[in-house]
Enzyme design. Sequence first.
Site, PDB file in Angstrom:
ATOM      1  N   TYR A 144      41.430  25.073  24.090  1.00 24.39           N
ATOM      2  CA  TYR A 144      42.176  23.884  24.585  1.00 24.39           C
ATOM      3  C   TYR A 144      41.458  22.569  24.926  1.00 24.39           C
ATOM      4  O   TYR A 144      40.310  22.790  25.233  1.00 24.39           O
ATOM      5  CB  TYR A 144      42.947  24.262  25.939  1.00 24.39           C
ATOM      6  CG  TYR A 144      43.629  23.168  26.613  1.00 24.39           C
ATOM      7  CD1 TYR A 144      44.932  22.916  26.008  1.00 24.39           C
ATOM      8  CD2 TYR A 144      43.168  22.740  27.713  1.00 24.39           C
ATOM      9  CE1 TYR A 144      45.612  22.017  26.650  1.00 24.39           C
ATOM     10  CE2 TYR A 144      43.984  21.786  28.386  1.00 24.39           C
ATOM     11  CZ  TYR A 144      45.265  21.544  27.955  1.00 24.39           C
ATOM     12  OH  TYR A 144      46.127  20.361  28.504  1.00 24.39           O
ATOM     13  N   ASP A 239      33.145  20.556  23.851  1.00 22.71           N
ATOM     14  CA  ASP A 239      34.095  20.082  24.755  1.00 22.71           C
ATOM     15  C   ASP A 239      33.598  20.776  25.959  1.00 22.71           C
ATOM     16  O   ASP A 239      33.986  22.151  25.925  1.00 22.71           O
ATOM     17  CB  ASP A 239      35.449  20.329  24.266  1.00 22.71           C
ATOM     18  CG  ASP A 239      36.414  19.960  25.703  1.00 22.71           C
ATOM     19  OD1 ASP A 239      35.850  19.568  26.578  1.00 22.71           O
ATOM     20  OD2 ASP A 239      37.590  20.405  25.301  1.00 22.71           O
ATOM     21  N   LYS A 267      36.358  17.511  35.115  1.00 22.33           N
ATOM     22  CA  LYS A 267      36.328  18.619  36.055  1.00 22.33           C
ATOM     23  C   LYS A 267      35.219  18.242  36.924  1.00 22.33           C
ATOM     24  O   LYS A 267      35.454  17.263  37.805  1.00 22.33           O
ATOM     25  CB  LYS A 267      36.379  20.129  35.723  1.00 22.33           C
ATOM     26  CG  LYS A 267      37.468  20.198  34.728  1.00 22.33           C
ATOM     27  CD  LYS A 267      38.034  21.503  34.541  1.00 22.33           C
ATOM     28  CE  LYS A 267      39.572  21.587  33.677  1.00 22.33           C
ATOM     29  NZ  LYS A 267      39.751  21.858  32.464  1.00 22.33           N
TER      30      LYS A 267
HETATM   31  C1  LIG Z   1      40.724  21.281  31.460  1.00 22.66           C
HETATM   32  C2  LIG Z   1      40.118  21.039  30.025  1.00 22.66           C
HETATM   33  C3  LIG Z   1      40.491  19.815  29.319  1.00 22.66           C
HETATM   34  C4  LIG Z   1      41.547  18.736  29.710  1.00 22.66           C
HETATM   35  O1  LIG Z   1      41.065  18.138  30.871  1.00 22.66           O
HETATM   36  P1  LIG Z   1      42.314  17.427  31.867  1.00 22.66           P
HETATM   37  O2  LIG Z   1      41.547  16.690  32.769  1.00 22.66           O
HETATM   38  O3  LIG Z   1      43.185  18.279  32.165  1.00 22.66           O
HETATM   39  O4  LIG Z   1      43.020  16.444  30.961  1.00 22.66           O
HETATM   40  C5  LIG Z   1      40.107  19.690  28.196  1.00 22.66           C
HETATM   41  N1  LIG Z   1      39.146  20.648  27.535  1.00 22.66           N
HETATM   42  C6  LIG Z   1      38.593  21.727  28.442  1.00 22.66           C
HETATM   43  C7  LIG Z   1      37.862  22.619  27.819  1.00 22.66           C
HETATM   44  C8  LIG Z   1      39.351  21.871  29.536  1.00 22.66           C
HETATM   45  O5  LIG Z   1      38.970  22.999  30.212  1.00 22.66           O
END
Ligand SMILES: *Cc1c(COP(=O)(O)O)cnc(C)c1O
Length: 428
Positions: A144, A239, A267
């Site tokens: 994701y 990511d 995060k």
């Molecule tokens: C949480 C997450 C996202 C998205 O971040 P948001 O702040 O919710 O838009 C993208 N990539 C990874 C790996 C994530 O865990």
Amino acid sequence: MNHERSSILFQQAKSVIPGGVNSPVRAFKSVGADPLFIKKASGCTVSDEDGNTFIDYVGSWGPMIVGHCHPDVISAVQETMSSGASFGAPTERETVLANMVIDAVPSIEMVRMVSSGTEATMSAIRLARGYTGRDKIIKFSGCYHGHADSLLVKAGSGAATFGVPDSPGVPADVAKLTLTAEYNSLDSVRKLVAENGNSIACIIVEPVAGNMGTVPPREGFLEGLREICTNEGIVLIFDEVMSGFRVAYGGVQELYGVTPDMTTLGKIIGGGLPVGAFGGKREIMEKLSPSGGIYQAGTLSGNPLAMSAGIATLNILKQPGFYKKLEEKSLAVGEGIAKAAKAAGYPIYSTRVGSMFCAFFCNGEVHDWPTASLCDTKAFSKYFLAMLDEGIYLAPSQFETGFVSAAHSDADIERTIAAAAKCFKLIA
Ligand SMILES: *Cc1c(COP(=O)(O)O)cnc(C)c1O
């Protein structure tokens, strides 16, 4: 346990907010319950509107690595707030946090701040496309990367939980530029690369997958991706929105010693406030507007409150021994839960990288989305609800990662393991 007030608040929310929540996984839909409305948090606990307190392994889905309401973070944000919440003009704090990120993350020579992880990955992909002059991207099934159109294809997290990996509203013409490989399978990547000639701009990957449960990379997987990208002129994007500053101060790339061309963050670097960031090689980053022609912008980007919370959080993480202690706690949680399951005769497949952990409700090994999707989600739901009743707050889906924070004490961990032992017996 009484959830009366949460239920009333949820009913009220549902009439004005779609599904009653502002982000789908919060709704507890996949575990067949109503969500708890949280009133406050402190350290490793969250308390709901009915006055119940839980040991929290969600940690706001990752950011709260130092625990909730850390005094350093509170005072940093309060101090900043009293001199203005936002100016839409540069501030020194942005350079301070940029330097901290550059010092920490091996691949990052320059960085841009945004306001969410979604924005970070979306912008990183635009930049990779602009830089290479190519349109196609490769992602992995079950990974994701936020909810941008080109990334909402075979996605994990909420999208996996709800079984709608391809959302309505994503144009087929956009989705077709997103090629999907299998996590931990270099062969699946090589095949796509061979079939698509010189048209692939980037490969984006969660270097430790955390949105289909926790799935570590197999030995050689990240190295193999690095080699393919180098040979083919493809931009490799890690990511690390979840794993950055989580599995190590420098993220997965520090822990596994593989350096991508670009990295996305989020995060933790916002300390609980809305933040994202993307960075990488100077040569690529300088193509970004206004130094280059690839456009990206944000009214609240580099927001003073978020920068302050991020700087305060990173300052705590930088303290010697922080990750060693966190590793010890996380090992105790991961092993404790696995042992509790075994003792109860309930088969789980337990994974953990640093303070990210998962108990997959299945017999076999989980190493990609097809194997993760074999899990018994009904049994997980029972376990989840039983744990909640015992005062343990886990993510309300099999396909999420648990997070241990520095605020979890030995006693909290013991209580968690005792609860798990009871709950596994209940469902065995
Ligand atoms: C949480 C997450 C996202 C998205 O971040 P948001 O702040 O919710 O838009 C993208 N990539 C990874 C790996 C994530 O865990």
